[in-house]
Design a protein around this motif. Sequence first.
Motif, PDB file in Angstrom:
ATOM      1  N   UNK A  52      15.103 -52.235  16.247  1.00 10.98           N
ATOM      2  CA  UNK A  52      15.404 -51.495  15.028  1.00 10.98           C
ATOM      3  C   UNK A  52      16.591 -50.569  15.232  1.00 10.98           C
ATOM      4  N   UNK A  53      17.161 -50.130  14.094  1.00 11.51           N
ATOM      5  CA  UNK A  53      18.305 -49.231  14.142  1.00 11.51           C
ATOM      6  C   UNK A  53      17.937 -47.878  14.733  1.00 11.51           C
ATOM      7  N   UNK A  54      16.662 -47.554  14.727  1.00 11.88           N
ATOM      8  CA  UNK A  54      16.204 -46.274  15.277  1.00 11.88           C
ATOM      9  C   UNK A  54      15.960 -46.342  16.786  1.00 11.88           C
ATOM     10  N   UNK A  55      16.263 -47.467  17.405  1.00 12.99           N
ATOM     11  CA  UNK A  55      16.149 -47.563  18.853  1.00 12.99           C
ATOM     12  C   UNK A  55      14.804 -47.999  19.362  1.00 12.99           C
ATOM     13  N   UNK A  56      13.956 -48.568  18.505  1.00 14.50           N
ATOM     14  CA  UNK A  56      12.643 -49.059  18.927  1.00 14.50           C
ATOM     15  C   UNK A  56      12.737 -50.562  19.188  1.00 14.50           C
ATOM     16  N   UNK A  57      12.228 -50.995  20.341  1.00 11.47           N
ATOM     17  CA  UNK A  57      12.159 -52.418  20.674  1.00 11.47           C
ATOM     18  C   UNK A  57      10.708 -52.817  20.868  1.00 11.47           C
ATOM     19  N   UNK A  58      10.388 -54.040  20.500  1.00  3.44           N
ATOM     20  CA  UNK A  58       9.023 -54.539  20.657  1.00  3.44           C
ATOM     21  C   UNK A  58       9.076 -56.052  20.789  1.00  3.44           C
ATOM     22  N   UNK A  59       8.057 -56.626  21.410  1.00  6.42           N
ATOM     23  CA  UNK A  59       8.005 -58.082  21.548  1.00  6.42           C
ATOM     24  C   UNK A  59       6.574 -58.552  21.727  1.00  6.42           C
TER      25      UNK A  59
END
Length: 477
Positions: free
Chosen positions: A445-452
């Motif tokens: 996301x643009x807010x710097x959150x990564x997930x998988x």
Amino acid sequence: MRSLGRVTVVALVGLVFFAGGTAIASPGCTALQGSSSLAQGTVGQIGGSGFEAGDTIKLTFTKDPGDADPADYGLVRMGAAGFQLLRPLQAANFTYVVPEDTPDLIGLRLSVGSDTAIAVWSCTPAPKGNRIEQIRRTFSRLAAETSSNAMGDSVGGAITDALSSGGTTQFGGNRISTSFAALNNARASDTKKDDERAAFAALGYDKAMVTKAMPRGAAPAPSLWHAWIDGRFTGLQDRDHRTASFDGHHTHLTGGLSYRFSGTFVAGLVAGYEDFKYDVSGDSLFLKGSGRHGGGYFGWKFWDRLRLDGMLTYGRIDYGAQDNLITAGFGADRITGMARLSGRYGMGTYYLEPSARVTLAHERQAAFNDSAGIQHPTYDFTVGRASFGGEAGVPILWNDTVVTPTLGLFGDYRFGVETVSTIAVVPTLADGWSARVTGGLSWQTVRGVTASLGGEYGGLAGDVRYWRARTSLGVKF
């Protein structure tokens, strides 16, 4: 003329384990424990199944030398075709030690046609304590291999996420947009081509960066730090149906903190916890354990699109083992290393990432005594896996998020596996090739959150099949 009778004794011998130490009777040896005798005129059979390798069956056969009636005995293999002679008949005394490598059930056959013949037999049990040593050597290697590969995957994913963060990067004094700066600029265009380029720029996969200038005062600060956590659950199963099967599970929880020194280099610290257990089906035989790990890693983008990853960790493992009533506990020190070379190349609406990776685990286990009083020495081993293959992904721009489905195919070569004596309930793991497939879905996301989320199925064409589910979450700041 003496009356002619026949006595036939068949003792089925099932091959299981090798022995040493304090004698604890196997089920088969229990059935023959002590001494028994049969004389002519007694018809029946005596024996048992489930002997241990190393059990010693002793048969003494005597009769009056003047007795001319037949009396014989010998060792036979038992199968669908009936009895097959393995040892000559008419031996004065017979001692049989159950071997480790006999492929079939075997029997001890006694035929008596004399009223002066007497057969006496006894069984001296082999110890079962060294089954602890067997599962120690086999399953601890499998645990170390599984753990090192899971940690290597976790760290590799964290490096990818850290390098794809950024905001803006300076090149030659001119500010060009990378990462999510490109998403903000992409709002000026509604074309599919711009969205695709923005998605690739956000993930850092494109070869020619998006070069739209940022509006004055709109440039976000670079994301230098990346905190992450990764969880993986692995299920394993023996695929050799010639032996009793085993089931294993391995849980890994890994986390770390990365620092992005530049757009091409990131380094960080990693810590992890693992918990595992390997159960042999149909027997109270297992190895379990837990461990804590800590170390460091780096990722370096260099020539063209190539990237080199490295990891080195130290871990302390606490093991517990059980073989029916025998228990044991011991500790181990483990050093795990990983090196990976990869390249990401944008190709139209998708990217390809060929890679080669090597993971190594070196473990030193302490000496210990099990509950039967058997001494087990220190044990050192090194096991590893080399992997070759590739992954394809399709970055999709969706509002302020880049969503990327992936699919991969890899060939794995296991090496450094020690050959342990073959027994019926524990697999004989060997060096060799296997294959695995991977798949997943990631978000950034643009807010710097990564997930998988993702998984893999491996051990294809190998001796142990496994499946793995994984999930991760990261925050850039």
